[in-house]
Scaffold this motif. Structure first.
Motif, PDB file in Angstrom:
ATOM      1  N   HIS B 120     -15.366  20.328  -5.017  1.00 34.19           N
ATOM      2  CA  HIS B 120     -15.098  21.702  -5.451  1.00 34.19           C
ATOM      3  C   HIS B 120     -16.151  22.644  -4.875  1.00 34.19           C
ATOM      4  O   HIS B 120     -17.155  22.215  -4.339  1.00 34.19           O
ATOM      5  CB  HIS B 120     -15.053  21.807  -6.970  1.00 34.19           C
ATOM      6  CG  HIS B 120     -14.238  20.707  -7.579  1.00 34.19           C
ATOM      7  ND1 HIS B 120     -12.888  20.607  -7.371  1.00 34.19           N
ATOM      8  CD2 HIS B 120     -14.582  19.633  -8.328  1.00 34.19           C
ATOM      9  CE1 HIS B 120     -12.436  19.529  -7.984  1.00 34.19           C
ATOM     10  NE2 HIS B 120     -13.447  18.911  -8.570  1.00 34.19           N
ATOM     11  N   ALA B 121     -15.884  23.937  -5.027  1.00 34.35           N
ATOM     12  CA  ALA B 121     -16.772  24.909  -4.383  1.00 34.35           C
ATOM     13  C   ALA B 121     -17.999  25.176  -5.249  1.00 34.35           C
ATOM     14  O   ALA B 121     -18.363  26.304  -5.497  1.00 34.35           O
ATOM     15  CB  ALA B 121     -15.999  26.195  -4.111  1.00 34.35           C
ATOM     16  N   GLN B 122     -18.614  24.123  -5.753  1.00 35.48           N
ATOM     17  CA  GLN B 122     -19.793  24.300  -6.595  1.00 35.48           C
ATOM     18  C   GLN B 122     -21.026  23.833  -5.830  1.00 35.48           C
ATOM     19  O   GLN B 122     -20.987  22.805  -5.167  1.00 35.48           O
ATOM     20  CB  GLN B 122     -19.675  23.468  -7.871  1.00 35.48           C
ATOM     21  CG  GLN B 122     -18.450  23.756  -8.677  1.00 35.48           C
ATOM     22  CD  GLN B 122     -18.576  23.196 -10.078  1.00 35.48           C
ATOM     23  OE1 GLN B 122     -18.737  23.920 -11.026  1.00 35.48           O
ATOM     24  NE2 GLN B 122     -18.516  21.886 -10.193  1.00 35.48           N
ATOM     25  N   PRO B 123     -22.126  24.550  -5.905  1.00 35.73           N
ATOM     26  CA  PRO B 123     -23.332  24.102  -5.220  1.00 35.73           C
ATOM     27  C   PRO B 123     -24.068  23.025  -6.034  1.00 35.73           C
ATOM     28  O   PRO B 123     -24.447  23.262  -7.171  1.00 35.73           O
ATOM     29  CB  PRO B 123     -24.175  25.376  -5.124  1.00 35.73           C
ATOM     30  CG  PRO B 123     -23.681  26.254  -6.214  1.00 35.73           C
ATOM     31  CD  PRO B 123     -22.293  25.834  -6.575  1.00 35.73           C
ATOM     32  N   TYR B 124     -24.214  21.863  -5.453  1.00 34.23           N
ATOM     33  CA  TYR B 124     -24.936  20.779  -6.139  1.00 34.23           C
ATOM     34  C   TYR B 124     -26.392  20.753  -5.694  1.00 34.23           C
ATOM     35  O   TYR B 124     -26.683  20.783  -4.506  1.00 34.23           O
ATOM     36  CB  TYR B 124     -24.337  19.420  -5.779  1.00 34.23           C
ATOM     37  CG  TYR B 124     -23.026  19.114  -6.436  1.00 34.23           C
ATOM     38  CD1 TYR B 124     -22.981  18.410  -7.640  1.00 34.23           C
ATOM     39  CD2 TYR B 124     -21.834  19.516  -5.863  1.00 34.23           C
ATOM     40  CE1 TYR B 124     -21.768  18.113  -8.244  1.00 34.23           C
ATOM     41  CE2 TYR B 124     -20.612  19.230  -6.465  1.00 34.23           C
ATOM     42  CZ  TYR B 124     -20.596  18.522  -7.649  1.00 34.23           C
ATOM     43  OH  TYR B 124     -19.400  18.228  -8.250  1.00 34.23           O
ATOM     44  N   ALA B 217     -29.101  23.597  -1.557  1.00 37.37           N
ATOM     45  CA  ALA B 217     -28.084  22.927  -2.352  1.00 37.37           C
ATOM     46  C   ALA B 217     -26.988  22.437  -1.421  1.00 37.37           C
ATOM     47  O   ALA B 217     -26.808  22.961  -0.329  1.00 37.37           O
ATOM     48  CB  ALA B 217     -27.488  23.893  -3.382  1.00 37.37           C
ATOM     49  N   GLU B 219     -23.356  22.488  -0.518  1.00 33.11           N
ATOM     50  CA  GLU B 219     -22.139  23.266  -0.768  1.00 33.11           C
ATOM     51  C   GLU B 219     -21.314  23.334   0.502  1.00 33.11           C
ATOM     52  O   GLU B 219     -21.840  23.117   1.600  1.00 33.11           O
ATOM     53  CB  GLU B 219     -22.471  24.657  -1.316  1.00 33.11           C
ATOM     54  CG  GLU B 219     -23.512  25.412  -0.520  1.00 33.11           C
ATOM     55  CD  GLU B 219     -23.946  26.686  -1.249  1.00 33.11           C
ATOM     56  OE1 GLU B 219     -23.095  27.295  -1.895  1.00 33.11           O
ATOM     57  OE2 GLU B 219     -25.122  27.057  -1.154  1.00 33.11           O
TER      58      GLU B 219
END
Lengths: 456, 295
Positions: B120-124, B217, B219
């Motif tokens: 998903h478009a979430q920054p880890y 991150a 992403e």
């Protein structure tokens, strides 16, 4: 300002989604209450133009929804829109007509938005459009939707220019557009300055650094906010714009440290400030991180940053559902979480655009029923008048619009308490362990603002 | 002011090492096969997401490795992805430069979509080496992960130097990049050399990805900026030159850091573009490049 049709919304505290809830009695009651609607569409107006409308033949009201579905905010908005439509249909639809929702993906691109908005107005012949996340996208489709007289309820973008440069400057052309939330960034700046005074009272923080996305939406924070802070006798020794693709934050944090700021107000929608928070927490920088940060609104943000988010704050409409802004805030959030909390795709909570979209669809329903028509082609003025009468208790707060002749025509009215403090743009703070507290304004507070423990 | 200069020197040195690593892989693939590999950025991203998946329990609950195991494993995995990309796709089309160029763009975009779909478009964010070094004298704080990135990058460059100067296998890579025909005539298996080059370039990109993700991150758009920088660095340093890439990485890294510090963070990327234009006008072959000779 009593709103005769907003009473049905009180029942929406119960959010069961079972189809069985739809009852004929309820539908009959709703249609009886809407005698006006039946009369109007029977007599002419919409009915005259469209023989399917009126005459008791069940028909559909189609609502178009636009959001960037590559962004969790957009997905939250889509799901919230679906929930609103399901509730309305369970309660008999809009004046007896079933509501249908068509969501299109803008991919956060103005040109893509124009294409899909064109599909909505031409092929789907929608009766209203809700959504749009960025001001660039919103403004890129305003001409198109106004051509079709389609009521357009903006739920994601907050640039004041959407109303000042369009609706207020060419009212006849853009009167179809309303902004349901969040409060526009002119008022957001005021909220932040009031919040700064609160931080000053609570922690003795009097020096603030302002760091922002180098983008249009932050102009007001880099100018008006700075003036407001200085008027309140607070120091602002640093105002800094960062390129929207910034990924390294060492020198920014060092600079904030060097000017002796007690807190840094950062305004990030494009920049992901997560790595900055990680560096800040690791390095135990002696200032707070406050302001507006879209990434920080992600329900999973605390996990995504491996806990570095603790003690940073952000404003967000709906306050992530952690406090009773209205009687609907928490029930709506819980019902969303029940449905989507375990879904594979984020977000596990509606996020701000979800709250506003949810409210917008109810606002449209009430206005359409007040107007007695959804036939915007012939009756746009009636629908616009009905929308202007809106006084609706939504999940994100009370929705009222500025009038046609005001500077912010058709924009969401900010709510103020007796001291002039704006109350419908709350701030939340992440806490150790991943909980989220509403820390401002006072009336909505679930916990006092906490300074990072490493600050002396 | 003195503190600012000192922190530019330190910050610039740290980030330039990672840039060099990215640019070297990019320039080697071009030097040996003549392929402008726009999927190089995707390999960087593969490094970040592979490491994240191996160390974090939030992705694959059954796999949580210690960083010491996960780090080399990531390098190997990304190296193999890069090798696979060459063997499966690029080798069959590399004679046509334009098609190869387009194919690598498609791979990069497809990979971005895949990552968005899965993660998903979430920054880890993830931690590689936790902790921070307080440098009071400079008024700055250096993350251990930045120091680790510096050390690992120079370590990898040292190993690479040894490989291409002291071993036959590595020397054949250099020979091929100098003159493919000459290499063939001396019995070098050019196809094997190309595949090895992709493997090495992938491994280097994997290292860079782990650290870029650790400092920032992971992403789906994280590869764009490094790829653009690699482009600039390779042109400035001279296409195909490893030495040139290292020198140019430091020029670009320092320019960026100094511009950000003294002229403002919003213009930090501009100076490297100015240098690019100047180099193209004044020194088209780059710092250490050789003029193109028609064979």
């Amino acid at each position: 300002m009593a709103d005769p049709t907003s009473t049905p919304s009180d029942r929406s505290t119960a959010y069961t989604n079972g189809i069985g809830r739809r009852s004929f009695i309820r539908a009959a009651g709703a249609s009886a209450a809407l005698g006006l609607f039946a009369g109007c569409s029977g007599d002419g107006g919409g009915g005259g133009e469209n023989p399917d409308r009126g005459g008791g033949i069940s028909e559909t009201v189609t609502i178009g929804h636009l959001a960037p579905l590559n962004n969790p905010l957009g997905i939250g908005s889509k799901r919230s829109a679906e929930m609103a439509v399901a509730e309305i249909n369970d309660d008999g639809g809009i004046a007896d007509q079933t509501v249908e929702l068509v969501t299109k993906d803008t991919r956060a691109s103005p040109s893509e938005a124009r294409t899909v908005a064109g599909e909505l107005v031409r092929q789907e012949e929608v009766d209203a459009i809700v959504g749009t996340f960025s001001s660039e996208v919103t403004q890129s489709i305003m001409d198109l939707v106004s051509e079709f007289n389609t009521p357009f309820l903006v739920t994601g973008s907050a640039a004041p220019s959407t109303v000042t440069e369009f609706v207020a400057s060419d009212y006849e052309r853009y009167k179809n557009t309303f902004r349901v939330g969040p409060v526009n960034s002119h008022f957001q700046a005021e909220v932040i300055s009031q919040y700064a005074s609160h931080l000053s009272d609570r922690h003795g923080w009097n020096t603030f650094a302002v760091v922002a996305d180098d983008a249009e939406w932050t102009t007001v924070f880099r100018n008006r906010l700075v003036d407001l802070l200085r008027e309140a006798d607070l120091d602002v020794p640093m105002v800094n714009g960062l390129a929207t693709d910034t990924t390294s934050f060492g020198s920014v944090l060092d600079d904030v440290d060097e000017v002796g700021a007690d807190a840094m107000f950062r305004f990030f929608a494009h920049i992901n400030g997560g790595p900055m928070a990680a560096r800040w927490a690791e390095g135990e920088y002696e200032f707070g991180i406050e302001g507006v940060h879209v990434a920080s609104m992600l329900p999973a943000y605390y996990q995504l940053t491996e806990g570095a988010a603790a003690y940073e704050t952000t404003t967000q409409s709906g306050a992530a559902g952690v406090t009773d802004i209205t009687s609907k805030t928490v029930p709506f959030t819980e019902s969303y979480m029940e449905k989507y909390g375990d879904a594979d795709d984020p977000p596990s909570k509606p996020m701000y655009m979800g709250f506003v979209t949810y409210d917008a669809i109810h606002v449209f329903k009430n206005a359409a029923e007040r107007a007695g028509t959804v036939d915007q082609e012939n009756n746009l003025d009636t629908i616009v008048d009905a929308l202007l009468q809106t006084d609706f208790t939504g999940a994100a707060g009370q929705v009222q619009f500025y009038g046609a002749d005001e500077t912010y025509a058709h924009d969401l009215r900010e709510k103020r308490d007796s001291d002039g403090i704006i109350t419908n743009y709350p701030l939340t703070q992440w806490r150790e362990g991943g909980s989220l507290e509403c820390v401002y304004p006072e009336g909505l507070r679930t916990a006092e603002h906490a300074a990072p423990p490493w600050m002396g | 002011m003195l503190g600012d200069i000192a922190s530019v020197i330190v910050d610039g040195a740290l980030i330039s090492a990672v840039y060099a690593l990215i640019a070297i892989g990019f320039t080697m693939v071009f030097g040996v096969g003549g392929v402008l590999n726009l999927a190089h950025g995707a390999l960087i991203m593969a490094g970040a997401y592979t490491y994240l998946s191996l160390v974090s329990d939030s992705i694959l609950a059954s796999v949580t490795l210690h960083p010491i195991v996960a780090f080399p494993l990531t390098i190997v995995i990304v190296g193999l992805i890069s090798y696979g990309l060459y063997v499966v796709l690029v080798r069959t089309i590399e004679e046509n430069v334009v098609i190869t160029f387009l194919a690598t763009i498609v791979v990069a975009i497809a990979f971005t979509e895949l990552v968005t779909l899965v993660f998903h478009a979430q920054p880890y964010q993830y931690s590689v080496v936790p902790g921070v070094l307080q440098v009071q004298a400079l008024g700055t704080r250096i993350l251990y992960v930045e120091l680790a990135a510096f050390v690992a990058s120079w370590g990898a460059m040292g190993l690479l130097w040894y490989y291409v100067t002291k071993t036959d296998s590595g020397r054949s890579i250099r020979a091929t990049s100098m003159s493919e025909r000459g290499a063939m005539l001396t019995g070098v298996d050019v196809s094997g050399v190309r595949a090895r080059t992709w493997l090495v370039a992938g491994g280097l990109a994997g290292i860079a990805g782990v650290f870029l993700g650790g400092i920032g991150a992971a992403e789906p758009t994280m590869w764009l900026e490094p790829l653009a920088l690699a482009f600039i660095i390779v042109v400035v340093g001279g296409i195909g030159s490893i030495k040139g890439s290292v020198a140019a990485a430091y020029i670009v890294g320092y320019l960026q850091t100094a511009t950000g510090q003294f002229l403002g963070q919003s213009v930090r990327g501009i100076m490297s573009l100015v240098v690019l234009v100047v180099v193209l006008l004044v020194l088209p072959q780059g710092l250490y490049g050789t003029e193109f000779v028609h064979e």
